[in-house]
Design a protein around this motif. Structure first.
Motif, PDB file in Angstrom:
ATOM      1  N   GLU A  81       3.907  -3.659  -5.366  1.00 12.75           N
ATOM      2  CA  GLU A  81       3.163  -2.881  -4.358  1.00 12.75           C
ATOM      3  C   GLU A  81       1.967  -2.179  -4.991  1.00 12.75           C
ATOM      4  OE1 GLU A  81       7.158  -3.723  -2.991  1.00 12.75           O
ATOM      5  OE2 GLU A  81       6.451  -2.714  -4.809  1.00 12.75           O
ATOM      6  N   ILE A  82       2.020  -1.941  -6.296  1.00 13.12           N
ATOM      7  CA  ILE A  82       0.915  -1.293  -7.004  1.00 13.12           C
ATOM      8  C   ILE A  82      -0.011  -2.334  -7.619  1.00 13.12           C
ATOM      9  CG2 ILE A  82       0.300   0.311  -8.859  1.00 13.12           C
ATOM     10  CD1 ILE A  82       3.080   1.572  -8.545  1.00 13.12           C
ATOM     11  N   PHE A  83       0.578  -3.279  -8.348  1.00 14.75           N
ATOM     12  CA  PHE A  83      -0.178  -4.325  -9.030  1.00 14.75           C
ATOM     13  C   PHE A  83       0.288  -5.694  -8.530  1.00 14.75           C
ATOM     14  CE2 PHE A  83      -0.141  -0.808 -12.194  1.00 14.75           C
ATOM     15  CZ  PHE A  83      -1.514  -0.568 -12.235  1.00 14.75           C
ATOM     16  N   PRO A  84      -0.442  -6.306  -7.576  1.00 16.14           N
ATOM     17  CA  PRO A  84      -0.060  -7.625  -7.069  1.00 16.14           C
ATOM     18  C   PRO A  84       0.073  -8.636  -8.213  1.00 16.14           C
ATOM     19  CG  PRO A  84      -1.793  -6.666  -5.714  1.00 16.14           C
ATOM     20  CD  PRO A  84      -1.645  -5.776  -6.916  1.00 16.14           C
ATOM     21  N   GLU A  85       0.980  -9.590  -8.044  1.00 12.43           N
ATOM     22  CA  GLU A  85       1.306 -10.557  -9.102  1.00 12.43           C
ATOM     23  C   GLU A  85       1.493  -9.810 -10.432  1.00 12.43           C
ATOM     24  OE1 GLU A  85      -0.607 -14.675  -8.714  1.00 12.43           O
ATOM     25  OE2 GLU A  85      -2.179 -13.345  -7.943  1.00 12.43           O
ATOM     26  N   PRO A  86       2.472  -8.926 -10.484  1.00 16.43           N
ATOM     27  CA  PRO A  86       2.569  -7.973 -11.587  1.00 16.43           C
ATOM     28  C   PRO A  86       2.853  -8.585 -12.947  1.00 16.43           C
ATOM     29  CG  PRO A  86       4.551  -7.904 -10.240  1.00 16.43           C
ATOM     30  CD  PRO A  86       3.564  -8.757  -9.511  1.00 16.43           C
ATOM     31  N   HIS A  87       3.404  -9.800 -12.996  1.00 15.59           N
ATOM     32  CA  HIS A  87       3.732 -10.408 -14.288  1.00 15.59           C
ATOM     33  C   HIS A  87       2.588 -11.283 -14.810  1.00 15.59           C
ATOM     34  CE1 HIS A  87       7.647  -8.823 -13.464  1.00 15.59           C
ATOM     35  NE2 HIS A  87       7.813  -9.618 -12.428  1.00 15.59           N
ATOM     36  N   ARG A 100     -12.068  -4.279  -7.607  1.00 18.07           N
ATOM     37  CA  ARG A 100     -10.616  -4.231  -7.458  1.00 18.07           C
ATOM     38  C   ARG A 100     -10.089  -2.876  -7.929  1.00 18.07           C
ATOM     39  NH1 ARG A 100      -8.015  -9.630  -9.904  1.00 18.07           N
ATOM     40  NH2 ARG A 100      -6.114  -8.548  -9.232  1.00 18.07           N
ATOM     41  N   GLU A 101     -10.228  -2.572  -9.175  1.00 13.69           N
ATOM     42  CA  GLU A 101      -9.860  -1.254  -9.723  1.00 13.69           C
ATOM     43  C   GLU A 101      -8.531  -0.753  -9.165  1.00 13.69           C
ATOM     44  OE1 GLU A 101     -13.527   0.824  -8.705  1.00 13.69           O
ATOM     45  OE2 GLU A 101     -14.153   0.682 -10.799  1.00 13.69           O
ATOM     46  N   GLU A 102      -7.483  -1.545  -9.378  1.00 14.89           N
ATOM     47  CA  GLU A 102      -6.168  -1.226  -8.831  1.00 14.89           C
ATOM     48  C   GLU A 102      -5.605   0.073  -9.400  1.00 14.89           C
ATOM     49  OE1 GLU A 102      -3.924  -4.752  -9.640  1.00 14.89           O
ATOM     50  OE2 GLU A 102      -5.124  -5.987  -8.291  1.00 14.89           O
ATOM     51  N   ASP A 103      -6.005   0.409 -10.625  1.00 11.98           N
ATOM     52  CA  ASP A 103      -5.512   1.651 -11.221  1.00 11.98           C
ATOM     53  C   ASP A 103      -6.088   2.878 -10.532  1.00 11.98           C
ATOM     54  OD1 ASP A 103      -8.003   0.775 -12.266  1.00 11.98           O
ATOM     55  OD2 ASP A 103      -7.793   2.088 -14.000  1.00 11.98           O
ATOM     56  N   LYS A 104      -7.285   2.786  -9.982  1.00 16.10           N
ATOM     57  CA  LYS A 104      -7.882   3.925  -9.289  1.00 16.10           C
ATOM     58  C   LYS A 104      -7.295   4.087  -7.885  1.00 16.10           C
ATOM     59  CE  LYS A 104     -12.216   3.998 -11.862  1.00 16.10           C
ATOM     60  NZ  LYS A 104     -13.702   3.929 -11.796  1.00 16.10           N
ATOM     61  N   ARG A 105      -6.891   2.986  -7.280  1.00 18.08           N
ATOM     62  CA  ARG A 105      -6.256   3.078  -5.961  1.00 18.08           C
ATOM     63  C   ARG A 105      -4.853   3.655  -6.060  1.00 18.08           C
ATOM     64  NH1 ARG A 105      -5.286  -1.593  -3.519  1.00 18.08           N
ATOM     65  NH2 ARG A 105      -6.000  -3.067  -5.094  1.00 18.08           N
ATOM     66  N   TRP A 106      -4.228   3.482  -7.230  1.00 19.14           N
ATOM     67  CA  TRP A 106      -2.886   4.000  -7.458  1.00 19.14           C
ATOM     68  C   TRP A 106      -2.902   4.821  -8.757  1.00 19.14           C
ATOM     69  CZ3 TRP A 106       0.462   3.185  -3.546  1.00 19.14           C
ATOM     70  CH2 TRP A 106       0.218   2.116  -2.696  1.00 19.14           C
ATOM     71  N   PRO A 107      -3.347   6.079  -8.707  1.00 21.95           N
ATOM     72  CA  PRO A 107      -3.559   6.864  -9.939  1.00 21.95           C
ATOM     73  C   PRO A 107      -2.296   7.138 -10.750  1.00 21.95           C
ATOM     74  CG  PRO A 107      -3.814   8.233  -7.977  1.00 21.95           C
ATOM     75  CD  PRO A 107      -3.754   6.822  -7.508  1.00 21.95           C
TER      76      PRO A 107
END
Length: 474
Positions: free
Chosen positions: A379-385, A396-403
Motif C-alpha cells: 500500500e506504500i510501495f507498489p511492487e514492494p519486492h 512518483r516520489e513515493e517516499d514523500k507521499r508516505w512520510p
C-alpha cells in the motif's frame, strides 16, 4: 563429573532472572503471534529470521500484534499508520534508553541512549555543527580522495568480497571525517581492530544481559578502555596546538554543554563511537547491497553511468555540487536502503500505556518497528519486492507521499541526522566506481545474513570487477 563453566552458569542465571510474568491478561491486548518456545518465547525466531516472523504476524493480524520475548511483551507495529504512531511518541511516553542498554558498555555511562533525554538531545546537537554544508564540502574532498586511493589499488580485473570492501572503505572515509587525514593513515589499523572488538560485544545475549563476563564482552570492555586512551592522546594534542582541524573530533573538542561544561575525553570517545555505529557499518553493508543490486540490474547500472557523463562532461574532478546533482544515484541508494535496511528492527520501552486501532498496549511492554518489513508494504510501495529506483524520482516520489513509509534512518523528529553524511559518502564512492568499473555476480544467490544486528548480505558476497576504459568525464 562435568562442571558447568562459571560464565555459562552466570549467563543462565542472568537470563532466567529477566523472565517475568507477561501481562497477557491485559484487556484488549493486540493478538498474540502463534508459536514460540517456553521461557524464551519468540526470541529464537526473532534471531533466526526476524523479518519472516514480522511478515507472518502482519499477514495474520495487520498493523499490530504481540510476540513473547524473554522477560517482556513485544508489540510489533508495521504499516504507515502504525509507523507514524511509533515515530511520533514523545520521550516521556516511550524510552530508547531502556531498550538499548546493550550499547551502554560501548558508548559509556551517561552517553547517547544512557543519558537523560535532554542531555542526549544536547549531545546529538553537538553534531549539527559538524554536519553543516561547509563541513560536508570538506568531507566530500576526503570521500573522493579515499575513493581514488582505495580503488586505485585494484587491478584491471579481480574478484572481491564486496561486504569486506564496503566495511573497509567506509571505515577509512569515516576515520578521515572523525579524526582527520593524518589519523586516517596513522591510526586506521589500530582504530579498526578496537572497533571490531567493540562491535563483537553487541549480540542477542547483550540485549538482555549486556554485562555478562563472556569472552566477547571482555574484549569489548578492554577495547573501550584502549579506545579512550587513543582518543585522549589526540585530544591532548588538539588542545595544546593552535592548528585548525575540519573534522568531527574537533567539533566535540570545542563543544560545551548548556551549563558551560566541556566534554570529558570519555564523553568525546563515546560520541565518536555513537556516530561511528550510526554511520559506518550501516553504510558498509548498504555499499555491498548496491553492488549486488546493480550487478543484478545492468540497465540501472547503464543509466547511472550515463548520469555521471551528463553531469561531469569532460571534467575529471568531481565536487560536492556534482554529487548533489546525482538524483538517480541518490534514488538508487534510497531503494537499496528500502529493500535491505541495515537495521531491521528498532525498539522502545513503553512508559505510558496507549491505545491504537482499538487495541491496548500496556506500560512496560516493548514496541517494535521493522524497517525491513514496513518498507515492503504494497500500500506504500507498489511492487514492494521489485528494485525500482524510479519510485523516488520526480513524478512518483513515493517516499514523500508516505512520510512514515521509508524508515531505514527513522522518521519524523527521530530521523537520524547522519542520513545526509551517509548519502554523500555512498554517492562519492559509487560515483568513482561507476566511472571506472563494471561488475558481475559470482554466486547464484546473495541471501540476507541475520547473524549480526547490522544486517547485510551473507558472506562472502563475491563480485568480479573489470576496470573500464577512461572516457570523458571519468
Amino acid at each position: 563429573m562435568f562442571t558447568v563453566p562459571e560464565h555459562v552458569r552466570q549467563t543462565a542465571t542472568t537470563l532466567l532472572s529477566t523472565l517475568k510474568p507477561l501481562p497477557l491478561d491485559t484487556p484488549n491486548l493486540p493478538p498474540m503471534l502463534p508459536g514460540g518456545l517456553p521461557f524464551v518465547g519468540h526470541a529464537s525466531e526473532l534471531r533466526s529470521n526476524p523479518v519472516a516472523m514480522v511478515q507472518r504476524g502482519r499477514d495474520m493480524f495487520g498493523d499490530i500484534f504481540c510476540v513473547r520475548l524473554p522477560g517482556t511483551l513485544g508489540v510489533v507495529m508495521t504499516g504507515h499508520a502504525a509507523q507514524e504512531k511509533y515515530f511520533r511518541f514523545r520521550d516521556d511516553e516511550v524510552s530508547q534508553r531502556e531498550a538499548y542498554q546493550l550499547m551502554t558498555p560501548v558508548f559509556g555511562k551517561g552517553i547517547a541512549y544512557d543519558a537523560e533525554p535532554q542531555i542526549m538531545k544536547e549531545q546529538l546537537g553537538f553534531f549539527h555543527g559538524a554536519l553543516r554544508e561547509s563541513r560536508l564540502r570538506t568531507y566530500t574532498d576526503g570521500f573522493i580522495a579515499e575513493s581514488e586511493h582505495f580503488f586505485g589499488q585494484w587491478g584491471q580485473t579481480g574478484e572481491v568480497n564486496m561486504l569486506e570492501v564496503g566495511n573497509e572503505v567506509t571505515l577509512y572515509t569515516s576515520t578521515r571525517c572523525l579524526l582527520g587525514d593524518k589519523m586516517r593513515f596513522k591510526l586506521s589499523k589500530e582504530f579498526s581492530e578496537l572497533y571490531a572488538d567493540l562491535e563483537g560485544g553487541i549480540n542477542v545475549i547483550s540485549f538482555f544481559a549486556p554485562y555478562l563476563p563472556l569472552p566477547a564482552m571482555r574484549r569489548r570492555d578492554k577495547a573501550r578502555v584502549k579506545m579512550v586512551e587513543l582518543i585522549e592522546k589526540i585530544v591532548a594534542e588538539r588542545r595544546e596546538g593552535p592548528q585548525s582541524h575540519e573534522d568531527i573530533l574537533q567539533t566535540l573538542v570545542e563543544s560545551s554543554y548548556a551549563d558551560g561544561r566541556k566534554l570529558t575525553v570519555d564523553e568525546i570517545t563515546g560520541l565518536i563511537l555513537t556516530i561511528m555505529f550510526a554511520g559506518h557499518h550501516t553504510s558498509g553493508v548498504t555499499f555491498s547491497w548496491i553492488a549486488v543490486l546493480l550487478a543484478q540490474h545492468p540497465h540501472i547500472f547503464r543509466r547511472l553511468v550515463a548520469e555521471q557523463r551528463e553531469i561531469l562532461g569532460d571534467r575529471e574532478r568531481i565536487t560536492y555540487d556534482d554529487l548533489q546533482k546525482m538524483k538517480l544515484l541518490e534514488a538508487t541508494i534510497k531503494e537499496a536502503l528500502r529493500l535491505y535496511p541495515p537495521i531491521i528492527l528498532v525498539m522502545r520501552r513503553v512508559l505510558k500505556a496507549f491505545d491504537f486501532q482499538g487495541k491496548h498496549v500496556p506500560e512496560g511492554s516493548m514496541i517494535i518497528a521493522s524497517p525491513a518489513a514496513g518498507q515492503r508494504v504494497p500500500e506504500i510501495f507498489p511492487e514492494p519486492h521489485r528494485f525500482d529506483p524510479d519510485r523516488f524520482m520526480p513524478g512518483r516520489e513515493e517516499d514523500k507521499r508516505w512520510p512514515y513509509g521509508h524508515i531505514a534512518f527513522g522518521a519524523g523528529r527521530h530521523r537520524c541526522m547522519g542520513i545526509v553524511f551517509a548519502q554523500l559518502q555512498l554517492r562519492a564512492l559509487w560515483s568513482h566506481l561507476l566511472r571506472n568499473f563494471e561488475f558481475d555476480l559470482l554466486d547464484p544467490s546473495y541471501p540476507v545474513d541475520y547473524t549480526n544486528l547490522i544486517v547485510g548480505p551473507r558472506p562472502p558476497c563475491r563480485i568480479r570487477y573489470r576496470r573500464v576504459q577512461q572516457s570523458a568525464g571519468a
